[in-house]
Design an enzyme around this catalytic site. Structure first.
Site, PDB file in Angstrom:
ATOM      1  N   PRO A 101       0.665  -1.211   0.003  1.00 34.80           N
ATOM      2  CA  PRO A 101       0.041  -0.072  -0.037  1.00 34.80           C
ATOM      3  C   PRO A 101       1.021   1.282  -0.032  1.00 34.80           C
ATOM      4  O   PRO A 101       1.934   1.313   0.844  1.00 34.80           O
ATOM      5  CB  PRO A 101      -0.801  -0.099   1.354  1.00 34.80           C
ATOM      6  CG  PRO A 101      -0.333  -1.062   2.211  1.00 34.80           C
ATOM      7  CD  PRO A 101       0.636  -1.926   1.203  1.00 34.80           C
ATOM      8  N   LEU A 106       5.211   1.229   4.673  1.00 32.05           N
ATOM      9  CA  LEU A 106       5.753  -0.046   4.432  1.00 32.05           C
ATOM     10  C   LEU A 106       6.933   0.127   3.191  1.00 32.05           C
ATOM     11  O   LEU A 106       7.217  -1.072   2.616  1.00 32.05           O
ATOM     12  CB  LEU A 106       4.758  -1.198   3.843  1.00 32.05           C
ATOM     13  CG  LEU A 106       3.497  -1.440   4.961  1.00 32.05           C
ATOM     14  CD1 LEU A 106       2.522  -2.416   4.588  1.00 32.05           C
ATOM     15  CD2 LEU A 106       4.451  -1.919   6.193  1.00 32.05           C
ATOM     16  N   SER A 108       6.945   1.477   0.129  1.00 30.09           N
ATOM     17  CA  SER A 108       6.577   1.474  -1.326  1.00 30.09           C
ATOM     18  C   SER A 108       7.314   2.176  -2.280  1.00 30.09           C
ATOM     19  O   SER A 108       7.840   1.543  -3.425  1.00 30.09           O
ATOM     20  CB  SER A 108       5.108   2.039  -1.309  1.00 30.09           C
ATOM     21  OG  SER A 108       4.702   2.482  -2.468  1.00 30.09           O
ATOM     22  N   ASP A 152      15.418   2.572   4.221  1.00 28.33           N
ATOM     23  CA  ASP A 152      14.153   1.845   3.564  1.00 28.33           C
ATOM     24  C   ASP A 152      14.822   1.245   2.417  1.00 28.33           C
ATOM     25  O   ASP A 152      14.782   0.034   2.090  1.00 28.33           O
ATOM     26  CB  ASP A 152      13.204   2.784   3.052  1.00 28.33           C
ATOM     27  CG  ASP A 152      12.433   3.381   4.142  1.00 28.33           C
ATOM     28  OD1 ASP A 152      12.396   3.096   5.280  1.00 28.33           O
ATOM     29  OD2 ASP A 152      11.220   3.918   3.780  1.00 28.33           O
TER      30      ASP A 152
HETATM   31  C1  MEV Z   1      10.766   5.703   7.434  1.00 36.42           C
HETATM   32  O1  MEV Z   1      10.540   4.217   6.851  1.00 36.42           O
HETATM   33  C2  MEV Z   1      11.688   5.785   8.435  1.00 36.42           C
HETATM   34  C3  MEV Z   1      12.156   7.126   8.905  1.00 36.42           C
HETATM   35  O2  MEV Z   1      12.914   7.228   9.825  1.00 36.42           O
HETATM   36  C4  MEV Z   1      12.637   8.053   7.716  1.00 36.42           C
HETATM   37  C5  MEV Z   1      13.930   7.570   7.414  1.00 36.42           C
HETATM   38  O3  MEV Z   1      14.640   6.923   8.034  1.00 36.42           O
HETATM   39  O4  MEV Z   1      14.526   7.929   6.205  1.00 36.42           O
HETATM   40  C6  MEV Z   1      10.766   7.853   9.514  1.00 36.42           C
END
Ligand code: MEV
Length: 316
Positions: A101, A106, A108, A152
């Site tokens: 989603p 998650l 994406s 990510d």
């Molecule tokens: C996003 O999945 C994780 C955050 O810590 C942003 C990042 O680390 O780039 C909110």
């Protein structure tokens, strides 16, 4: 030329989001139950540089030249072109489908970047190694999200649980015992970039408060690492819930997410927290028995719109 296919999984942050942007450790894991798939096929009769892009999930069907310069797909393709010093591209058709989603924490956008870079470079006859794919996906994430930590694109490229500190080589984690997670979608879309920018504004106003919270989150990530690598995994539950309290203090939760965390804990979860950017998106819930429907049923009754049951298996 046969069609080329590449996929990339979703991800969840077990512990350490937001603090990760400020170089505190975070732990992330792939979510193999959802994925982005990119299929590229040649269009032998098409003119060079004519690239058709189709992404039904975002109602996109267009020639690349019709997309804005800062459209994520244009950005990714330009990054690949520049990396390969390719002046022109053969005519092709790119189809992107996804079960991840969007705007839900998650991964994406990073998964689209990883799968598209992988497929395109293979299609062009220059497959890249994971280090380079991860670097290019990080560049794409920076163009979209401002100041991402890189967690990510890293966990999605390597598709394994990782211990991540911004600016340092990531460390793959071994998993001592099965980790059963419920990933519960609040149904509230949320922009990670906007939430990361808000946290930055708060940090600029009261840096000492924010630094103390980031330090506390970093300490939880170090403790969680030990639970994952050596067990007992049960002990990680309390760490997740403490992480949620610290995320509340950063202002990245909301009343629905807090309510869902409480429902999970009240129905027997070992721990629960927001995962990813927050202010919507998904929660992760650590459960002992993934076959017992009680917690998932209660979460759905309390307003979660979808639950993914995902297990990280011991690495032996
Ligand atoms: C996003 O999945 C994780 C955050 O810590 C942003 C990042 O680390 O780039 C909110």
């Amino acid at each position: 030329m046969p069609a080329i296919t590449a996929t990339a999984p979703g991800k969840c942050i077990l512990i350490g989001e937001h603090a990760a942007v400020y170089a505190r450790p975070a732990i992330a894991a792939p979510v193999m139950d959802v994925a982005v798939r990119v299929i590229i096929s040649a269009r032998p009769t098409g003119q060079s540089d004519s690239i058709q892009v189709e992404a039904p999930a975002i109602q996109l069907s267009a020639d690349l030249s019709e997309l804005a310069e800062d459209h994520p797909i244009t950005v990714i393709i330009q990054l690949v072109k520049a990396h390969l010093h390719a002046d022109r591209m053969p005519a092709m058709h790119i189809r992107i489908t996804s079960t991840i989603p969007p705007a839900a924490g998650l991964g994406s956008s990073a998964a689209v970047a990883v799968a598209l870079i992988r497929a395109l470079t293979r299609f062009l006859g220059h497959p890249l190694d994971d280090v380079t794919i991860c670097q290019l996906a990080y560049e794409a994430e920076k163009r979209q999200h401002g100041s991402p930590s890189g967690v990510d694109n890293t966990v999605i490229t390597y598709a394994r649980p990782i211990y991540f500190v911004k600016g340092q080589p990531f460390e793959p984690l071994s998993v001592a015992e099965s980790i059963h997670l419920l990933i519960a979608d609040s149904g509230q879309p949320s922009s990670t970039a906007a939430v990361v920018a808000d946290v930055r504004r708060g940090w600029e106003k009261t840096p000492a408060n924010y630094e103390a919270i980031f330090d506390a989150i970093g300490s939880l990530a170090r403790q969680a690492r030990s639970c994952i690598e050596h067990g007992p995994i049960k002990s990680m539950g309390a760490l997740l819930t403490q992480n949620h309290t610290l995320l509340q203090q950063l202002g990245v939760s909301n009343s629905k997410l807090d309510r869902l965390v409480q429902v999970a804990l009240d129905t027997g979860a070992l721990g629960a927290k927001v995962s990813g950017g927050g202010r919507g998106g998904n929660l992760i819930v650590l459960v002992e028995d993934p076959t017992n429907p009680r917690i998932a049923t209660a979460l759905l009754a309390a307003g979660a719109c979808r639950i993914i049951s995902s297990t990280l298996h011991p690495t032996g």
